[in-house]
Design a protein around this motif. Structure first.
Motif, PDB file in Angstrom:
ATOM      1  N   ILE A 195      -8.739  -0.768   0.283  1.00 51.71           N
ATOM      2  CA  ILE A 195      -8.287  -1.220  -1.311  1.00 51.71           C
ATOM      3  C   ILE A 195      -7.482  -0.460  -2.025  1.00 51.71           C
ATOM      4  CG2 ILE A 195      -8.732  -2.413  -3.490  1.00 51.71           C
ATOM      5  CD1 ILE A 195     -10.400  -4.348  -1.255  1.00 51.71           C
ATOM      6  N   ALA A 196      -7.933   1.016  -2.758  1.00 54.90           N
ATOM      7  CA  ALA A 196      -8.362   2.324  -2.698  1.00 54.90           C
ATOM      8  C   ALA A 196      -6.815   2.426  -2.620  1.00 54.90           C
ATOM      9  CB  ALA A 196      -9.110   3.358  -3.421  1.00 54.90           C
ATOM     10  N   ALA A 197      -6.554   3.092  -1.618  1.00 53.65           N
ATOM     11  CA  ALA A 197      -5.018   3.488  -0.796  1.00 53.65           C
ATOM     12  C   ALA A 197      -4.434   2.364  -1.269  1.00 53.65           C
ATOM     13  CB  ALA A 197      -5.832   3.980   0.158  1.00 53.65           C
ATOM     14  N   SER A 198      -4.371   1.011  -0.796  1.00 55.71           N
ATOM     15  CA  SER A 198      -3.460   0.087  -1.337  1.00 55.71           C
ATOM     16  C   SER A 198      -2.936   0.266  -2.343  1.00 55.71           C
ATOM     17  CB  SER A 198      -4.307  -1.352  -1.068  1.00 55.71           C
ATOM     18  OG  SER A 198      -4.444  -1.929  -1.803  1.00 55.71           O
ATOM     19  N   ALA A 227      -4.314  -0.631   4.897  1.00 53.23           N
ATOM     20  CA  ALA A 227      -3.506  -0.452   3.109  1.00 53.23           C
ATOM     21  C   ALA A 227      -2.692  -0.583   2.721  1.00 53.23           C
ATOM     22  CB  ALA A 227      -4.072   0.903   2.615  1.00 53.23           C
ATOM     23  N   CYS A 228      -1.625   0.051   3.521  1.00 57.91           N
ATOM     24  CA  CYS A 228       0.069  -0.221   3.228  1.00 57.91           C
ATOM     25  C   CYS A 228       0.301  -1.697   3.626  1.00 57.91           C
ATOM     26  CB  CYS A 228       0.658   0.107   4.461  1.00 57.91           C
ATOM     27  SG  CYS A 228       0.772   1.802   4.055  1.00 57.91           S
ATOM     28  N   ASN A 229      -0.326  -2.940   4.103  1.00 60.61           N
ATOM     29  CA  ASN A 229      -0.089  -4.361   4.221  1.00 60.61           C
ATOM     30  C   ASN A 229      -1.025  -4.900   3.343  1.00 60.61           C
ATOM     31  OD1 ASN A 229       1.857  -4.637   7.015  1.00 60.61           O
ATOM     32  ND2 ASN A 229       0.781  -3.185   7.521  1.00 60.61           N
ATOM     33  N   VAL A 230      -1.925  -4.752   2.892  1.00 61.96           N
ATOM     34  CA  VAL A 230      -2.699  -4.885   2.223  1.00 61.96           C
ATOM     35  C   VAL A 230      -2.019  -4.600   0.461  1.00 61.96           C
ATOM     36  CG1 VAL A 230      -4.419  -5.150   0.236  1.00 61.96           C
ATOM     37  CG2 VAL A 230      -5.407  -4.683   2.518  1.00 61.96           C
ATOM     38  N   ALA A 231      -1.528  -3.923   0.260  1.00 59.60           N
ATOM     39  CA  ALA A 231      -0.033  -2.870  -0.819  1.00 59.60           C
ATOM     40  C   ALA A 231       0.798  -4.224  -0.634  1.00 59.60           C
ATOM     41  CB  ALA A 231      -0.123  -2.072  -0.872  1.00 59.60           C
ATOM     42  N   GLY A 290      10.981  -1.618   7.372  1.00 60.19           N
ATOM     43  CA  GLY A 290      11.488  -2.778   6.264  1.00 60.19           C
ATOM     44  C   GLY A 290      10.178  -3.846   7.673  1.00 60.19           C
ATOM     45  N   THR A 291       9.044  -3.831   7.751  1.00 59.65           N
ATOM     46  CA  THR A 291       8.341  -4.305   8.830  1.00 59.65           C
ATOM     47  C   THR A 291       7.955  -5.891   8.045  1.00 59.65           C
ATOM     48  OG1 THR A 291       7.367  -4.817  10.492  1.00 59.65           O
ATOM     49  CG2 THR A 291       7.169  -2.592   9.861  1.00 59.65           C
ATOM     50  N   ALA A 292       7.035  -6.684   8.576  1.00 57.37           N
ATOM     51  CA  ALA A 292       5.905  -7.092   7.353  1.00 57.37           C
ATOM     52  C   ALA A 292       5.238  -8.118   8.563  1.00 57.37           C
ATOM     53  CB  ALA A 292       6.852  -8.269   6.948  1.00 57.37           C
ATOM     54  N   PRO A 293       4.614  -7.635   9.821  1.00 56.58           N
ATOM     55  CA  PRO A 293       3.773  -7.609  10.571  1.00 56.58           C
ATOM     56  C   PRO A 293       2.339  -9.223   9.235  1.00 56.58           C
ATOM     57  CG  PRO A 293       2.794  -6.084  10.279  1.00 56.58           C
ATOM     58  CD  PRO A 293       4.468  -5.761   8.972  1.00 56.58           C
ATOM     59  N   ASP A 294       2.562 -10.117  10.056  1.00 54.90           N
ATOM     60  CA  ASP A 294       1.063 -11.382   9.521  1.00 54.90           C
ATOM     61  C   ASP A 294      -0.205 -10.916  10.439  1.00 54.90           C
ATOM     62  OD1 ASP A 294       0.709 -13.525   8.765  1.00 54.90           O
ATOM     63  OD2 ASP A 294      -0.370 -14.179  10.786  1.00 54.90           O
ATOM     64  N   GLU A 338     -11.277  -9.969  -6.853  1.00 53.77           N
ATOM     65  CA  GLU A 338     -11.104 -11.266  -5.100  1.00 53.77           C
ATOM     66  C   GLU A 338      -9.490 -11.389  -4.529  1.00 53.77           C
ATOM     67  OE1 GLU A 338     -14.111 -12.737  -5.850  1.00 53.77           O
ATOM     68  OE2 GLU A 338     -13.711 -14.640  -3.716  1.00 53.77           O
ATOM     69  N   LEU A 339      -8.637 -11.184  -4.838  1.00 51.35           N
ATOM     70  CA  LEU A 339      -7.794 -11.471  -4.146  1.00 51.35           C
ATOM     71  C   LEU A 339      -7.495 -10.436  -3.912  1.00 51.35           C
ATOM     72  CD1 LEU A 339      -4.868 -12.403  -3.916  1.00 51.35           C
ATOM     73  CD2 LEU A 339      -3.557 -10.347  -5.685  1.00 51.35           C
ATOM     74  N   GLU A 340      -7.874  -8.963  -3.848  1.00 47.22           N
ATOM     75  CA  GLU A 340      -7.591  -7.420  -3.074  1.00 47.22           C
ATOM     76  C   GLU A 340      -8.012  -7.788  -1.756  1.00 47.22           C
ATOM     77  OE1 GLU A 340      -6.527  -4.480  -5.840  1.00 47.22           O
ATOM     78  OE2 GLU A 340      -8.974  -4.210  -5.632  1.00 47.22           O
ATOM     79  N   ILE A 341      -9.869  -8.421  -2.325  1.00 51.46           N
ATOM     80  CA  ILE A 341     -10.711  -8.307  -0.944  1.00 51.46           C
ATOM     81  C   ILE A 341     -10.785  -9.620  -0.078  1.00 51.46           C
ATOM     82  CG2 ILE A 341     -12.110  -9.979  -2.121  1.00 51.46           C
ATOM     83  CD1 ILE A 341     -13.680  -6.275  -0.565  1.00 51.46           C
ATOM     84  N   THR A 342     -10.137 -10.597  -0.663  1.00 55.87           N
ATOM     85  CA  THR A 342      -9.485 -11.606   0.736  1.00 55.87           C
ATOM     86  C   THR A 342      -8.442 -11.487   1.046  1.00 55.87           C
ATOM     87  OG1 THR A 342     -10.581 -12.685  -1.237  1.00 55.87           O
ATOM     88  CG2 THR A 342      -9.250 -13.884   0.112  1.00 55.87           C
ATOM     89  N   THR A 343      -8.033 -11.066   0.605  1.00 56.13           N
ATOM     90  CA  THR A 343      -6.420 -10.255   1.161  1.00 56.13           C
ATOM     91  C   THR A 343      -6.619  -9.849   2.875  1.00 56.13           C
ATOM     92  OG1 THR A 343      -5.321 -10.878  -0.876  1.00 56.13           O
ATOM     93  CG2 THR A 343      -3.872  -9.034   1.558  1.00 56.13           C
ATOM     94  N   LEU A 344      -7.491  -8.796   2.116  1.00 54.29           N
ATOM     95  CA  LEU A 344      -7.541  -7.417   3.156  1.00 54.29           C
ATOM     96  C   LEU A 344      -9.071  -8.103   4.611  1.00 54.29           C
ATOM     97  CD1 LEU A 344      -8.802  -4.835   4.409  1.00 54.29           C
ATOM     98  CD2 LEU A 344     -10.741  -4.035   3.095  1.00 54.29           C
ATOM     99  N   ARG A 345      -9.732  -8.555   4.076  1.00 55.44           N
ATOM    100  CA  ARG A 345     -10.727  -9.928   5.075  1.00 55.44           C
ATOM    101  C   ARG A 345      -9.758 -10.263   5.532  1.00 55.44           C
ATOM    102  NH1 ARG A 345     -15.666  -9.927   1.817  1.00 55.44           N
ATOM    103  NH2 ARG A 345     -16.978  -7.833   0.985  1.00 55.44           N
ATOM    104  N   ASP A 346      -8.898 -11.330   5.108  1.00 55.76           N
ATOM    105  CA  ASP A 346      -7.733 -12.365   5.712  1.00 55.76           C
ATOM    106  C   ASP A 346      -7.412 -11.798   6.572  1.00 55.76           C
ATOM    107  OD1 ASP A 346      -9.357 -14.298   4.597  1.00 55.76           O
ATOM    108  OD2 ASP A 346      -7.517 -14.643   3.365  1.00 55.76           O
ATOM    109  N   LEU A 347      -6.859 -10.303   6.395  1.00 57.13           N
ATOM    110  CA  LEU A 347      -5.227  -9.747   7.001  1.00 57.13           C
ATOM    111  C   LEU A 347      -6.628  -9.266   8.558  1.00 57.13           C
ATOM    112  CD1 LEU A 347      -3.151  -7.844   7.629  1.00 57.13           C
ATOM    113  CD2 LEU A 347      -4.135  -6.319   6.403  1.00 57.13           C
ATOM    114  N   GLN A 348      -7.989  -8.971   8.362  1.00 57.32           N
ATOM    115  CA  GLN A 348      -8.802  -7.538   9.378  1.00 57.32           C
ATOM    116  C   GLN A 348      -9.125  -9.254  10.223  1.00 57.32           C
ATOM    117  OE1 GLN A 348     -11.340  -6.074   7.326  1.00 57.32           O
ATOM    118  NE2 GLN A 348     -10.005  -3.932   8.132  1.00 57.32           N
TER     119      GLN A 348
END
Lengths: 281, 259
Positions: free
Chosen positions: B12-15, B34-38, B56-60, B236-246
């Protein structure tokens, strides 16, 4: 004479012991079926060129086919190390191999130079890096216009390049779409080109006109192998078998497990087995 | 405040260091996360480039490799690999190169090639791939890695990619015109190069991290900035975004044939 023939024949007619051979496909469209056929026919002393050697070269090196590997990233992408290749480098098992290591930029440029009929590739690279100290093929050249010092490496000129593609038409033109990688350059740099395809269609009418990458007269042989890229993928046909890449880490970590796996899945198999492997992907 | 792990804090710090204006060459692993969380939070217009040629990719889900099919399907454009390295990277069109590392020194030089002697290695690592040219052709370099004595070392065994060399103006002396390593984000801290010596200096400690913890997991004597800050905890948003992505990624990669 038709270029379309069974893979067994395409390999037998185009590859010789001691050849320099490239199998290309950047994650996508890796010609695994062709690699397995080469292993079954038991070639010796090959010089293998590939940007990311990954599983296909791990298998050939582990089976003792290679005497030399020219590469830029010896990893199982996203998973870790290539354990058979490491065993060959670190312990000389099953035989010692010579390695010629480059960066991706150098390898891509070297294929392009080969396709362009040039003896060398020129690019801005390797600055401050240690590879030029351990690879005598990396030299520098001074730009005659600006005086800038640039890196140079010899062009790749494989005896044979193997690639996998979505489809060919009846004439033998070959079509690739998706991540196109370095296959066009690797094919045009080679003396002979063997292509495995998912299918052969009558013609390419109605398709995007820029999709044909290799006209039939640049291709030596074409073989239909459904699923021939597995566990890599073929865009529009089947997905990458990521689980197989993860599993390879375990199989390749043990010499006996590796030998057993190769016996069951390669030596005793045929190209037709690939069609089964992609079911459900 | 939500609980979070040091690895989550690192990602998250990197993002947070990335913006919508950036054109970023993405390495696999922590940089990719990190790049995708950003992209999924504060930097929706960031251009992510993977060396397989996808621009310019945007993977799910996070790709397992740099060439997963989804990178191409969601990309603005996909180019051949020689074009990627020649026109886009060497052509100077990429602002940030985001790298991971097996071994790093205090000047941001990276080794991912061998542990031990090159010709008789103790451990043969995968090697550089795109890194040697990413390190010198991108506008600047961000690095992310988990701190450990064996990975943050006084002297690396092999210069896979060049950072600030021996420090100071070493890059300029080699004729390299780009900035080089500008940010190091670990699981414990944020580091930036000293403006003169170019040695990485800790500028921010993650919540709950002490100076001793940073020093104990680093093989060189750590320098700390005078005005040392504390990294804000993940929102909350950052951690949820990262965990959902993972979680999406885990399901996708385990799937294989069973899916």
């Amino acid at each position: 004479m038709s270029k379309v023939m069974p893979l067994v024949e395409a390999v037998r007619e185009n590859l010789n012991d001691g050849d320099t051979v490239a199998f290309e496909g950047f994650t996508h469209l890796i010609p695994h079926a062709a690699g397995h056929e080469v292993i079954r026919q038991g070639f010796k002393d090959l010089t293998l060129i590939r940007m990311t050697p990954d599983i296909i070269y791990d298998q050939m090196i582990g089976m003792g086919l290679a005497q030399k590997v020219i590469f830029s990233y010896a990893g199982n992408p996203g998973v870790g190390l290539l354990r058979r290749m490491r065993d060959a480098i670190e312990n000389g098992y099953p035989r010692a191999i010579e390695t010629v290591e480059h960066s991706h930029a150098a390898m891509a440029n070297a294929y392009e130079a080969g396709a362009a009929g040039l003896p060398l590739a020129v690019f801005r690279g390797y600055k401050g890096a240690d590879l030029p100290k351990v690879n005598p093929d990396i030299k520098s050249i001074t730009c005659p216009y600006t005086g800038e010092e640039l890196a140079t490496v010899p062009a790749h000129r494989p005896d044979v390049t193997f690639i996998h593609a979505q489809k060919a038409n009846e004439k033998g033109d070959v079509l690739i779409e998706g991540i196109v990688g370095v296959q066009k350059e690797a094919a045009l740099a080679a003396r002979r080109v063997v292509v495995t395809v998912e299918e052969i269609v009558p013609d390419f009418k109605g398709l995007h006109p820029n999709l044909t990458i290799l006209p039939h007269w640049t291709v030596t042989a074409i073989s239909v192998v459904k699923g021939g890229a597995h566990p890599s993928y073929t865009h529009g046909y089947y997905a990458r078998d990521n689980a197989a890449y993860l599993e390879w880490d375990k199989i390749s970590g043990d010499r006996e497990l590796f030998a057993q796996w190769m016996d069951e899945n390669v030596l005793k198999a045929t190209p037709e087995a690939f069609a089964e492997r992609i079911k459900g992907l | 405040m939500t609980d979070f792990t040091p690895n989550e804090m690192m990602t998250i710090a990197a993002s947070r260091a990335l913006t919508s204006k950036d054109v970023c060459f993405v390495g696999i692993g922590a940089p990719s996360a990190a790049c995708n969380v950003a992209r999924l939070t504060h930097a929706p217009d960031i251009t992510l480039i993977y060396e397989s040629g996808t621009i310019g990719t945007a993977p799910d889900v996070l790709p397992l490799s740099i060439g997963d099919g989804e990178l191409c399907e969601t990309a603005v454009s996909t180019v051949a690999v020689p074009e990627m390295f020649r026109y886009w990277l060497q052509g100077g069109r990429i602002s940030i190169g985001f790298l991971g590392a097996a071994q790093i020194d205090k000047f941001g030089n990276i080794n991912t090639t061998v542990i031990g002697d090159y010709h008789k290695p103790k451990v043969r690592l995968p090697g550089g791939g795109g890194a040697p040219e990413i390190a010198t052709s991108c506008g600047e370099i961000y690095i992310t890695l988990k701190q450990a004595q064996r990975s943050m070392v006084e002297k690396i065994d092999f210069f896979t990619s060049f950072g600030h060399g021996e420090g100071g103006d070493h890059r300029q002396r080699l004729g390299i015109t780009t900035k080089g390593p500008a940010l190091l984000i670990t699981d414990l801290a944020i580091w930036k190069p000293d403006p003169v010596t170019r040695e990485f200096t800790v500028v921010s400690l993650h919540p709950g991290v002490t100076r001793d913890m940073v020093q104990e997991t680093c093989g060189w004597t750590v320098k700390f900035a005078d005005n040392l800050e504390e990294t804000p905890a993940p929102t909350e948003l950052e951690i949820t975004t990262l965990r959902d992505l993972q979680e999406r990624t885990r399901r996708a990669h385990e799937g294989g044939k069973a899916a």
